[in-house]
Scaffold this motif. Sequence first.
Motif, PDB file in Angstrom:
ATOM      1  N   HIS A  15       0.877  -1.168   0.000  1.00 37.15           N
ATOM      2  CA  HIS A  15       0.000   0.000   0.000  1.00 37.15           C
ATOM      3  C   HIS A  15       0.908   1.210   0.000  1.00 37.15           C
ATOM      4  CE1 HIS A  15       0.782   0.955   4.305  1.00 37.15           C
ATOM      5  NE2 HIS A  15       1.145  -0.317   4.269  1.00 37.15           N
ATOM      6  N   ASP A  16       0.379   2.318  -0.444  1.00 34.51           N
ATOM      7  CA  ASP A  16       1.185   3.534  -0.392  1.00 34.51           C
ATOM      8  C   ASP A  16       0.293   4.757  -0.227  1.00 34.51           C
ATOM      9  OD1 ASP A  16       3.221   5.312  -0.428  1.00 34.51           O
ATOM     10  OD2 ASP A  16       3.638   5.168  -2.569  1.00 34.51           O
ATOM     11  N   CYS A  17      -0.370   5.181  -1.290  1.00 37.12           N
ATOM     12  CA  CYS A  17      -1.108   6.443  -1.225  1.00 37.12           C
ATOM     13  C   CYS A  17      -2.398   6.337  -0.413  1.00 37.12           C
ATOM     14  CB  CYS A  17      -1.441   6.923  -2.631  1.00 37.12           C
ATOM     15  SG  CYS A  17      -2.692   5.909  -3.456  1.00 37.12           S
ATOM     16  N   ARG A  18      -3.013   5.197  -0.458  1.00 34.82           N
ATOM     17  CA  ARG A  18      -4.317   4.957   0.170  1.00 34.82           C
ATOM     18  C   ARG A  18      -5.376   5.947  -0.312  1.00 34.82           C
ATOM     19  NH1 ARG A  18      -4.223   1.801   5.781  1.00 34.82           N
ATOM     20  NH2 ARG A  18      -2.383   0.539   5.367  1.00 34.82           N
ATOM     21  N   GLY A  36      -6.155   5.735  -3.888  1.00 36.27           N
ATOM     22  CA  GLY A  36      -6.576   5.219  -5.183  1.00 36.27           C
ATOM     23  C   GLY A  36      -5.794   5.721  -6.373  1.00 36.27           C
ATOM     24  N   ILE A  37      -4.554   6.186  -6.176  1.00 37.11           N
ATOM     25  CA  ILE A  37      -3.815   6.700  -7.328  1.00 37.11           C
ATOM     26  C   ILE A  37      -2.460   6.047  -7.564  1.00 37.11           C
ATOM     27  CG2 ILE A  37      -4.945   8.962  -7.396  1.00 37.11           C
ATOM     28  CD1 ILE A  37      -2.511  10.078  -5.867  1.00 37.11           C
ATOM     29  N   CYS A  38      -1.955   5.263  -6.606  1.00 32.06           N
ATOM     30  CA  CYS A  38      -0.607   4.729  -6.811  1.00 32.06           C
ATOM     31  C   CYS A  38      -0.610   3.315  -7.362  1.00 32.06           C
ATOM     32  CB  CYS A  38       0.196   4.790  -5.512  1.00 32.06           C
ATOM     33  SG  CYS A  38      -0.257   3.520  -4.311  1.00 32.06           S
ATOM     34  N   GLY A  39      -1.684   2.588  -7.124  1.00 30.36           N
ATOM     35  CA  GLY A  39      -1.776   1.244  -7.672  1.00 30.36           C
ATOM     36  C   GLY A  39      -1.031   0.180  -6.885  1.00 30.36           C
ATOM     37  N   MET A  40      -0.642   0.464  -5.661  1.00 31.08           N
ATOM     38  CA  MET A  40       0.126  -0.519  -4.900  1.00 31.08           C
ATOM     39  C   MET A  40      -0.719  -1.590  -4.208  1.00 31.08           C
ATOM     40  SD  MET A  40       3.296  -0.314  -5.231  1.00 31.08           S
ATOM     41  CE  MET A  40       4.067  -1.180  -3.866  1.00 31.08           C
ATOM     42  N   CYS A  41      -1.948  -1.242  -3.830  1.00 28.67           N
ATOM     43  CA  CYS A  41      -2.716  -2.097  -2.917  1.00 28.67           C
ATOM     44  C   CYS A  41      -3.306  -3.323  -3.617  1.00 28.67           C
ATOM     45  CB  CYS A  41      -3.810  -1.286  -2.239  1.00 28.67           C
ATOM     46  SG  CYS A  41      -4.788  -0.310  -3.392  1.00 28.67           S
ATOM     47  N   THR A  83     -10.126   0.873  -5.953  1.00 30.18           N
ATOM     48  CA  THR A  83      -8.949   0.139  -5.489  1.00 30.18           C
ATOM     49  C   THR A  83      -9.218  -0.389  -4.076  1.00 30.18           C
ATOM     50  OG1 THR A  83      -8.076   2.207  -4.659  1.00 30.18           O
ATOM     51  CG2 THR A  83      -7.295   1.521  -6.817  1.00 30.18           C
ATOM     52  N   CYS A 103      -7.679   0.122  -1.370  1.00 30.01           N
ATOM     53  CA  CYS A 103      -7.572   1.153  -0.325  1.00 30.01           C
ATOM     54  C   CYS A 103      -8.821   2.033  -0.265  1.00 30.01           C
ATOM     55  CB  CYS A 103      -6.328   2.011  -0.550  1.00 30.01           C
ATOM     56  SG  CYS A 103      -6.287   2.833  -2.157  1.00 30.01           S
TER      57      CYS A 103
HETATM   58  S1  FES Z   1      -2.705   2.359  -1.891  1.00 33.27           S
HETATM   59 FE1  FES Z   1      -2.385   3.638  -3.610  1.00 33.27          FE
HETATM   60  S2  FES Z   1      -3.968   2.979  -4.928  1.00 33.27           S
HETATM   61 FE2  FES Z   1      -4.412   1.904  -3.123  1.00 33.27          FE
END
Ligand code: FES
Lengths: 258, 230
Positions: free
Chosen positions: A56-59, A61-66, A82, A84
């Motif tokens: 996870h990163d941005c939480r 909905g814009i980084c695509g990590m989750c 997403t 998050c």
């Molecule tokens: S944590 Fe970045 S899109 Fe979900």
Amino acid sequence: MRITLKVWRQSGPHATGRFETYQADQVSPDMSFLEMMDVVNEDLIGKGKEPIAFDHDCREGICGMCSMVINGMPHGPHRATTTCQLHMRSFKDGDRVTVEPFRARAFPVLRDLAVDRSSLDRVMQAGGFIGVATGNAPEANAAPIAKDAVDRAMDAAQCIGCGACVAACPNASAMLFTAAKVSHLGLLPQGQPERYRRVLGMVGQMDIEGFGGCTNFGECQEACPKEIGVWTIARLNGDFLKGSLTARGDKRGGGDAA
Amino acid sequence: MTGAAPVAVVAENWVARFYGSTIGRKIVMAVTGIVLVGFITIHMTGNLLVHRGAEAMNHYAAFLKGNAPLLWGTRIVVLLATILHIHSALTLTRRAATARPDRYVRLAPQVATWSSRLMRAGGVLLAVFLVFHILHFTTGTVLPSQFVEGEVYQNVVRSFSITWVAAFYLISMLALSMHLHHGVWSLFQTLGANHPHLEGGRKRLAWLLSIAIPIGFASVPLAIIAGMVR
Ligand code: FES
């Protein structure tokens, strides 16, 4: 809310994984899915156990990590969302929720739910760029672009590279990702010089990474948190065909389908 | 960064490069698919002559037999298309199988149609049917007691009076219908033909062909079972 979680646990890339069941008793419907996972992890840490690893990163909905597959759906049951941004109100009290990592040969599991998606970065490196002159930014309105092209390029540019398309595809194909990038750049005038080299390069790398081929199931479009459409895939196919027939002097791409 | 270098495999020959890629193989499947759809459309139309009686059917068959360049030209083109279609399908299927070595305990398909999900199984059934069909009606190898060279109409009527032969044929036509339903729509995607103008048309064409062609074929055994053709 009470939620019973069945989570994939795997201690390392080469370890054999298994499912573990956890009970989350104090779940608020306003929590995001990741916040619920945080609470479960707090509990595990309190008991001296290893917390569940997830990306996870941005939480927002814009980084695509989750990346995770929730009840058989990448990013869970809510459309265009997403993990998050998924909230526990999408579930019912007493639900049993299965959480698995994104599964594909090209996305090896690092630990628990965290997978290595750098294969997508390498697809980008094989052509997902444009040549620009350095120096001052050019005048924004200098390049005329058709409204329709801008709209479609912007739609394709929504891709956050999360890999849900791969995770949802029965063939584990990365076509929607690659098609979104190729369309986003190839529809704009700035992307024209490398247009066909880009397609051949990115498709070649996509094949080398071991993703499956596309059979037009349409599951990727449904799973995409940014609602990118399979029209991009048709466009990619068309550009690949044109590029294969016309591109000169570029030897990249292909050769690995078998 | 781990794994493969960003620069992909070098293949000197563009044909090797093209056919070596997953998209190239899909394009080959689409083009050969068009050839095969064209062929079965003509084949089905010819079969409808059964409904006009023995003379019409056998006359048509004799015309085809008597025109060697047409007959063999068609056979070679169709055989080549079939081989390429099957080779691409097999290799892409194998690739998809290795692309996800660890399976999900649960993957919930959201939108994939039954026709798309049965493409591979249906394709295998159609391949088996094809071999049987040729050994049955072209060479007379299976069921030789029902087969007389040149008596196409009589061969058809005699064969389809056998229940399992008719049943196998009808099941195969159901598989053909599903194969066309996904395949015809899919080939437009694969060839990059997705202009909004085509949006409804490609789905409608897929529906139309997936109904018309198998029903045309199936009308022959059905008419024989019903006693309308004897
Ligand atoms: S944590 Fe970045 S899109 Fe979900």
